[in-house]
Design an enzyme around this catalytic site. Structure first.
Site, PDB file in Angstrom:
ATOM      1  N   THR A   1       0.887  -1.181   0.000  1.00 57.76           N
ATOM      2  CA  THR A   1       0.000   0.000   0.000  1.00 57.76           C
ATOM      3  C   THR A   1       0.916   1.220   0.000  1.00 57.76           C
ATOM      4  O   THR A   1       1.357   1.649  -1.056  1.00 57.76           O
ATOM      5  CB  THR A   1      -0.960   0.006   1.212  1.00 57.76           C
ATOM      6  OG1 THR A   1      -0.218  -0.158   2.405  1.00 57.76           O
ATOM      7  CG2 THR A   1      -1.993  -1.089   1.079  1.00 57.76           C
TER       8      THR A   1
ATOM      9  N   LYS B   1       3.639  -7.036   3.997  1.00 58.46           N
ATOM     10  CA  LYS B   1       3.398  -5.628   3.664  1.00 58.46           C
ATOM     11  C   LYS B   1       2.944  -4.934   4.931  1.00 58.46           C
ATOM     12  O   LYS B   1       2.383  -5.569   5.836  1.00 58.46           O
ATOM     13  CB  LYS B   1       2.354  -5.500   2.568  1.00 58.46           C
ATOM     14  CG  LYS B   1       0.941  -5.416   3.087  1.00 58.46           C
ATOM     15  CD  LYS B   1       0.435  -3.990   3.047  1.00 58.46           C
ATOM     16  CE  LYS B   1      -0.442  -3.684   4.232  1.00 58.46           C
ATOM     17  NZ  LYS B   1      -0.706  -2.269   4.369  1.00 58.46           N
TER      18      LYS B   1
ATOM     19  N   THR C   1      -1.131  -3.492  10.752  1.00 64.33           N
ATOM     20  CA  THR C   1      -1.731  -3.739   9.441  1.00 64.33           C
ATOM     21  C   THR C   1      -0.667  -4.317   8.633  1.00 64.33           C
ATOM     22  O   THR C   1      -0.066  -3.675   7.803  1.00 64.33           O
ATOM     23  CB  THR C   1      -2.213  -2.566   8.649  1.00 64.33           C
ATOM     24  OG1 THR C   1      -3.296  -2.030   9.293  1.00 64.33           O
ATOM     25  CG2 THR C   1      -2.757  -2.993   7.287  1.00 64.33           C
TER      26      THR C   1
ATOM     27  N   GLU D   1       5.800   4.452   7.657  1.00 67.13           N
ATOM     28  CA  GLU D   1       5.389   5.720   7.039  1.00 67.13           C
ATOM     29  C   GLU D   1       6.086   6.927   7.663  1.00 67.13           C
ATOM     30  O   GLU D   1       5.945   7.215   8.852  1.00 67.13           O
ATOM     31  CB  GLU D   1       3.882   5.901   7.190  1.00 67.13           C
ATOM     32  CG  GLU D   1       3.110   5.042   6.210  1.00 67.13           C
ATOM     33  CD  GLU D   1       1.611   5.145   6.418  1.00 67.13           C
ATOM     34  OE1 GLU D   1       1.181   5.783   7.380  1.00 67.13           O
ATOM     35  OE2 GLU D   1       0.890   4.563   5.592  1.00 67.13           O
TER      36      GLU D   1
ATOM     37  N   ASN E   1      -0.378  10.686   6.627  1.00 64.73           N
ATOM     38  CA  ASN E   1      -1.605  10.173   7.215  1.00 64.73           C
ATOM     39  C   ASN E   1      -2.733  11.191   7.305  1.00 64.73           C
ATOM     40  O   ASN E   1      -3.840  10.852   7.704  1.00 64.73           O
ATOM     41  CB  ASN E   1      -1.316   9.574   8.584  1.00 64.73           C
ATOM     42  CG  ASN E   1      -0.594   8.253   8.434  1.00 64.73           C
ATOM     43  OD1 ASN E   1      -1.147   7.319   7.862  1.00 64.73           O
ATOM     44  ND2 ASN E   1       0.645   8.191   8.893  1.00 64.73           N
TER      45      ASN E   1
ATOM     46  N   SER F   1      -6.685   6.184   4.539  1.00 65.44           N
ATOM     47  CA  SER F   1      -6.527   4.724   4.542  1.00 65.44           C
ATOM     48  C   SER F   1      -6.989   4.127   5.852  1.00 65.44           C
ATOM     49  O   SER F   1      -6.965   4.761   6.866  1.00 65.44           O
ATOM     50  CB  SER F   1      -5.083   4.357   4.284  1.00 65.44           C
ATOM     51  OG  SER F   1      -4.335   4.478   5.469  1.00 65.44           O
TER      52      SER F   1
END
Lengths: 384, 384
Positions: free
Chosen positions: B146, B169, B180, B260, B379, B384
């Protein structure tokens, strides 16, 4: 208005040189009586600053005559020397004010792990004592600021002739079980320490304890309530407790409104919970979800992140019965897609999230902030 | 080499059109046997995505023949229709592969609260099945990305002739009780489902469960381990479990390294704890402290924030006995100022924090990331 709005109090705020930039950094609040009743609530962090350890002992007597507060240094994690410094601070104030050191509470805020410059702090107490005034509340409120952009004060006056006033500081490290907040409340109501204690605990439980700006709990949180009895009025408990709660609520809202780097104030109301504890647990979990805080900063009504935060709690709920509204639009119904998220107006600073657990009739409100690049910058540059 | 490093597996990764940008978004992994043993670990979030609810049931049989994974949509909080879609996905794969739907696990990742475009996903399964290959592991790993900037794979081969390989992932929403993350591990070791289950649980408990990038727990976390038995070797438990742990550890480290917006990977080791649970609780509390994460981003060895994080836990410790090292420098000794913080070299991506609770002999390592303006940007913009 601040801590000198109620009769029987003087205060001062001065620059003692503790802060390198020369800003005011030392406040003194004195209860001139006739009564010197007091109550206090402190951080529940197990790593407690020296002034917290000291003031917890002082307030156990039910009497405080003076409070010395400094910004520019937390005096936390400073070992035996740090505690000696707090003790010396109380002794110095006692000497100047001609009282006992056991009547002096101390509160500090600033960088953890650094000793205070006592060569500046102690002379500062002389200077502050010389400036004590019934008009000094505002200056005291200014002197306790750290990264606060504005000073915070609040006053509530009863038609019966008594007043509750206060000042607060705190802009980061706001969290559960209080925050890095220093708060001094004063009243001229004629009440004894046990009543003050109950009113203060009831109020903080529903106000400061439900502010969760960044999930971090301080080593220095201190909330004191001093009563002078100067109004010669002894209000009933409910009326007095409501006044204390009003002032605490106002100050708590000001803290959230001035939180470090925040662009949004987020009011999270959890409704239809089985218990109040469930409502608070769910509210805190939502308040601390970094992904949600980022989304709200971006004005994205990302309700999926609300649900994933609820899902991490132990509260009673059925995932298929959860409803979530953002600014009044029920974007999630029965655990799934609800009304059109494009209907949510996210432009304003205050954002309201309502989480309906569909389990009972209890509720709670938690206040939080969004997570912003400014928060990151302020806290990666400012060593506090 | 990913999921096709072990014998007895084929895989494919294709662009089905689920993602608007046309990137690969559908992966298929097939166990060609002779054995089809499997185990799985799933999110502990109580709000679970439809594919998690489905795959939890599938894995209970101890057999999985195929896994369909999609990025571009989490199929979480999508109600009965979402579950029907997962079911239809499994049915479609079963039809194409001429197996039963009960042998097909499904995993999804992406935006919560949006239905998947089944008109694109179902034809995508035909396309992926047509491309299944013993060289398809890399493409499968790419298709599940993602916000990952790189795809993550790992392989461990035993001299005895069997292999454990895998793909993962996950770049945000990494947290406790898994993240996640979608992870598929494969092995050609000839082992039965209960052994796989034990090895997988032992490994995830010490690897993926101890990755806490941002404190947020996903609705979709899925870690599957499939065994084909194709090597015809049945290794001993300890040897096999160690191999699974090695691969999980490698993948977990890659997840942290690609989190991230992160600029630092933080290895938090809690030592001399009374219990392993205490060590994990303290490690997590440090890992989630936003103020510390900001300070580390700013290369500020702010140990006071480590102590205030420790202080919020219920672990056994005496505040006056705590020691903290950052990158090997004991900046906090006995709860107070230790060695000169200017000695700490903070320039490198990896930062090591050691928290010594001075209570016992247990320890744990938790991995976290710093908090950056890039994290906020990513974010607040990416829904998401």
């Amino acid at each position: 208005m601040s801590v000198t709005a109620a009769q029987g109090f003087t205060a001062a705020g001065i620059a003692a040189g503790i802060k390198a930039n020369g800003n005011p950094d030392l406040a003194l609040v004195v209860n001139t009586g006739p009564r010197r009743a007091a109550a206090g609530v402190f951080t529940s962090n197990r790593v407690k600053a020296a002034p917290v350890l000291w003031s917890e002992q002082v307030v156990k007597t039910g009497e405080i005559t003076a409070v010395v507060l400094n910004s520019g240094g937390a005096n936390a994690c400073t070992g035996p020397k740090g505690f000696q410094d707090t003790h010396a601070t109380a002794e110095k104030a006692a000497e100047v004010l001609e009282i006992g050191a056991g009547e002096v509470a101390v509160a500090s805020t600033g960088l953890i792990g650094v000793l205070l410059p006592m060569d500046k702090l102690l002379p500062g107490i002389d200077k502050a004592a010389a400036e004590l005034s019934v008009h000094g509340g505002e200056k005291a409120a200014i002197a306790i600021k750290t990264t606060d952009t504005v000073h915070k004060t609040s006053v509530h006056t009863s038609p019966a002739g008594w007043t509750v006033g206060g000042m607060a500081k705190g802009a980061g490290m706001l969290a559960p079980g209080l925050a890095t907040m220093l708060v001094v409340l004063t009243t001229d109501a004629d009440l004894e320490a046990p009543v003050l204690d109950k009113a203060l605990r009831d109020a903080t439980r529903q106000t400061f304890d439900r502010v969760d700006s960044d999930g971090c709990m301080s080593t220095n949180d201190t909330v004191l309530l001093l009563a002078s009895g100067a109004s010669e009025v002894a209000p009933g408990y409910e009326e007095f407790a409501a006044a204390v709660r009003t002032v605490c609520d106002d100050l708590a809202r000001q803290l959230i409104g001035d939180a470090e780097g925040a662009s949004k104030d987020i009011r999270i109301e959890v409704i239809n919970a089985a218990t109040e504890d469930d409502a608070v647990e769910v509210g805190r979990s939502i308040a601390r979800n970094n992904l949600l805080k980022c989304a709200l900063h971006g004005e994205d009504p990302n309700w999926g992140r609300v649900l994933s935060a609820i899902g991490t709690t132990k509260a009673a709920f059925d995932p298929d019965e959860l409803n979530v509204a953002i600014n009044g639009v029920w974007v999630c119904k029965k655990g799934s897609v609800g009304d059109d998220r494009d209907l949510v107006d996210m432009r304003y600073r205050e954002i309201k999230i309502t989480a309906d657990l569909a389990e009972g009739s209890e509720s709670a409100v938690i206040w939080a902030n969004d997570l912003t690049a400014d928060y990151v910058h302020e806290n990666s540059a400012y060593s506090s």
